[in-house]
Write a protein that holds these residues in place. Sequence first.
Motif, mmCIF file in Angstrom:
data_model
loop_
_atom_site.group_PDB
_atom_site.id
_atom_site.type_symbol
_atom_site.label_atom_id
_atom_site.label_comp_id
_atom_site.label_asym_id
_atom_site.label_seq_id
_atom_site.Cartn_x
_atom_site.Cartn_y
_atom_site.Cartn_z
ATOM 1 N N LEU A 51 0.828 -1.207 0.000
ATOM 2 C CA LEU A 51 0.000 0.000 0.000
ATOM 3 C C LEU A 51 0.864 1.260 0.000
ATOM 4 C CD1 LEU A 51 -2.816 -1.012 2.516
ATOM 5 C CD2 LEU A 51 -3.099 -0.505 0.083
ATOM 6 N N MET A 52 1.908 1.266 0.818
ATOM 7 C CA MET A 52 2.802 2.424 0.878
ATOM 8 C C MET A 52 3.497 2.650 -0.461
ATOM 9 S SD MET A 52 2.869 3.867 3.997
ATOM 10 C CE MET A 52 4.487 4.518 4.340
ATOM 11 N N ALA A 53 3.829 1.569 -1.161
ATOM 12 C CA ALA A 53 4.531 1.674 -2.446
ATOM 13 C C ALA A 53 3.657 2.331 -3.512
ATOM 14 C CB ALA A 53 4.991 0.294 -2.918
ATOM 15 N N ARG A 54 2.349 2.402 -3.287
ATOM 16 C CA ARG A 54 1.436 3.046 -4.241
ATOM 17 C C ARG A 54 1.409 4.566 -4.090
ATOM 18 N NH1 ARG A 54 -3.798 -0.910 -3.545
ATOM 19 N NH2 ARG A 54 -2.665 -2.860 -3.820
ATOM 20 N N LEU A 55 1.998 5.075 -3.006
ATOM 21 C CA LEU A 55 2.010 6.521 -2.784
ATOM 22 C C LEU A 55 2.980 7.196 -3.748
ATOM 23 C CD1 LEU A 55 2.044 6.583 1.126
ATOM 24 C CD2 LEU A 55 0.120 7.080 -0.387
ATOM 25 N N PRO A 56 2.673 8.432 -4.160
ATOM 26 C CA PRO A 56 3.585 9.150 -5.067
ATOM 27 C C PRO A 56 4.957 9.325 -4.422
ATOM 28 C CG PRO A 56 1.509 10.343 -4.799
ATOM 29 C CD PRO A 56 1.488 9.213 -3.825
ATOM 30 N N GLY A 57 5.994 9.073 -5.203
ATOM 31 C CA GLY A 57 7.359 9.268 -4.719
ATOM 32 C C GLY A 57 7.932 8.092 -3.945
ATOM 33 N N LEU A 58 7.127 7.081 -3.707
ATOM 34 C CA LEU A 58 7.616 5.899 -2.990
ATOM 35 C C LEU A 58 7.569 4.681 -3.909
ATOM 36 C CD1 LEU A 58 6.017 6.020 0.579
ATOM 37 C CD2 LEU A 58 8.343 6.575 -0.064
ATOM 38 N N GLY A 59 8.675 3.998 -4.012
ATOM 39 C CA GLY A 59 8.707 2.720 -4.707
ATOM 40 C C GLY A 59 8.739 1.614 -3.666
ATOM 41 N N PRO A 60 8.881 0.368 -4.089
ATOM 42 C CA PRO A 60 8.896 -0.752 -3.141
ATOM 43 C C PRO A 60 10.005 -0.649 -2.086
ATOM 44 C CG PRO A 60 8.609 -1.563 -5.379
ATOM 45 C CD PRO A 60 8.888 -0.091 -5.484
ATOM 46 N N ARG A 61 11.208 -0.224 -2.491
ATOM 47 C CA ARG A 61 12.311 -0.147 -1.524
ATOM 48 C C ARG A 61 12.083 0.970 -0.514
ATOM 49 N NH1 ARG A 61 17.769 -0.069 -4.715
ATOM 50 N NH2 ARG A 61 18.539 0.093 -2.592
ATOM 51 N N SER A 62 11.655 2.134 -0.988
ATOM 52 C CA SER A 62 11.373 3.246 -0.072
ATOM 53 C C SER A 62 10.226 2.897 0.865
ATOM 54 C CB SER A 62 11.008 4.502 -0.855
ATOM 55 O OG SER A 62 12.096 4.917 -1.656
ATOM 56 N N ARG A 79 9.379 -0.079 1.879
ATOM 57 C CA ARG A 79 9.877 -1.057 2.856
ATOM 58 C C ARG A 79 10.628 -0.341 3.982
ATOM 59 N NH1 ARG A 79 9.738 -6.183 2.594
ATOM 60 N NH2 ARG A 79 9.297 -6.231 0.385
ATOM 61 N N ARG A 80 11.478 0.636 3.630
ATOM 62 C CA ARG A 80 12.215 1.395 4.651
ATOM 63 C C ARG A 80 11.258 2.195 5.534
ATOM 64 N NH1 ARG A 80 15.829 2.198 0.338
ATOM 65 N NH2 ARG A 80 14.974 4.269 -0.079
ATOM 66 N N ALA A 81 10.242 2.811 4.916
ATOM 67 C CA ALA A 81 9.279 3.605 5.675
ATOM 68 C C ALA A 81 8.492 2.731 6.649
ATOM 69 C CB ALA A 81 8.324 4.335 4.730
ATOM 70 N N VAL A 82 8.054 1.575 6.193
ATOM 71 C CA VAL A 82 7.298 0.668 7.058
ATOM 72 C C VAL A 82 8.162 0.164 8.207
ATOM 73 C CG1 VAL A 82 6.158 -1.597 7.159
ATOM 74 C CG2 VAL A 82 5.587 0.018 5.331
ATOM 75 N N LEU A 83 9.402 -0.190 7.923
ATOM 76 C CA LEU A 83 10.303 -0.637 8.983
ATOM 77 C C LEU A 83 10.490 0.464 10.024
ATOM 78 C CD1 LEU A 83 12.174 -2.752 10.188
ATOM 79 C CD2 LEU A 83 13.985 -1.905 8.689
ATOM 80 N N HIS A 84 10.672 1.698 9.560
ATOM 81 C CA HIS A 84 10.813 2.837 10.475
ATOM 82 C C HIS A 84 9.550 3.016 11.323
ATOM 83 C CE1 HIS A 84 12.355 6.664 11.925
ATOM 84 N NE2 HIS A 84 11.173 7.189 11.661
ATOM 85 N N LEU A 85 8.399 2.912 10.691
ATOM 86 C CA LEU A 85 7.133 3.039 11.425
ATOM 87 C C LEU A 85 6.986 1.947 12.488
ATOM 88 C CD1 LEU A 85 4.687 3.930 8.518
ATOM 89 C CD2 LEU A 85 5.305 5.401 10.442
ATOM 90 N N ILE A 86 7.346 0.732 12.126
ATOM 91 C CA ILE A 86 7.235 -0.376 13.083
ATOM 92 C C ILE A 86 8.175 -0.153 14.262
ATOM 93 C CG2 ILE A 86 7.688 -2.842 13.408
ATOM 94 C CD1 ILE A 86 6.639 -3.229 10.498
ATOM 95 N N GLN A 87 9.388 0.292 13.979
ATOM 96 C CA GLN A 87 10.357 0.533 15.048
ATOM 97 C C GLN A 87 9.930 1.689 15.948
ATOM 98 O OE1 GLN A 87 13.858 0.992 12.628
ATOM 99 N NE2 GLN A 87 14.412 -1.186 12.809
#
Length: 197
Positions: free
Chosen positions: A13-24, A26-34
């Motif tokens: 779902l996050m990868a569908r946002l403008p400016g975010l691809g799958p790698r970005s 993944r990093r954003a979700v990991l940061h949110l979880i932490q």
Amino acid sequence: MSGRQDIEDLIDLMARLPGLGPRSARRAVLHLIQKRGRLMQPLAQSMQQVADSARECLRCGNIGTGDLCDICADERRANGELCIVEDVSDLWAMERAGVFKGRYHVLGGTLSALDAIGPEELRIPLLVQRVIDEHVREVILALGATVDGQTTAHYISDELSGRCEVSSLAQGVPVGGELDYLDDGTITAALTARKRL
């Protein structure tokens, strides 16, 4: 296994946002979880509140929480100037610059023969009616300097001919440029040096 799938679904779902691809994403979700307690839970609550309350302004097409957005509800903004933008992100860019003190009208796109988008698919008929009903004296076309943007500007100028003064943003907006990507100073210079069409 469902816990891992939930995380993968969030990444998708996050990868569908403008400016975010799958790698970005993944990093954003990991940061949110932490930072789950300080960031993820408040973010989830805020997103739910916005999902429940956000709606399109019935008059201009901006996003707000009532039938009219804050700009349309503010009588001080009824100064006879109406700024026409392609979408809400352009309106927000203009507001961020803080130089325009009138009201807005969001078209919801631009005319495009290739995509079969005509005046009826946009908010152009509503624009013409607003100019009449609100006694608008100047319409400022703040559309992108693209072929479709300029086609739309000329169409609107023809539709409003004789009803009010029509001007467009001037210097500072590069050909092919999008308002959402311009800095505040460029938007201010373009609005200040607008020209009649």
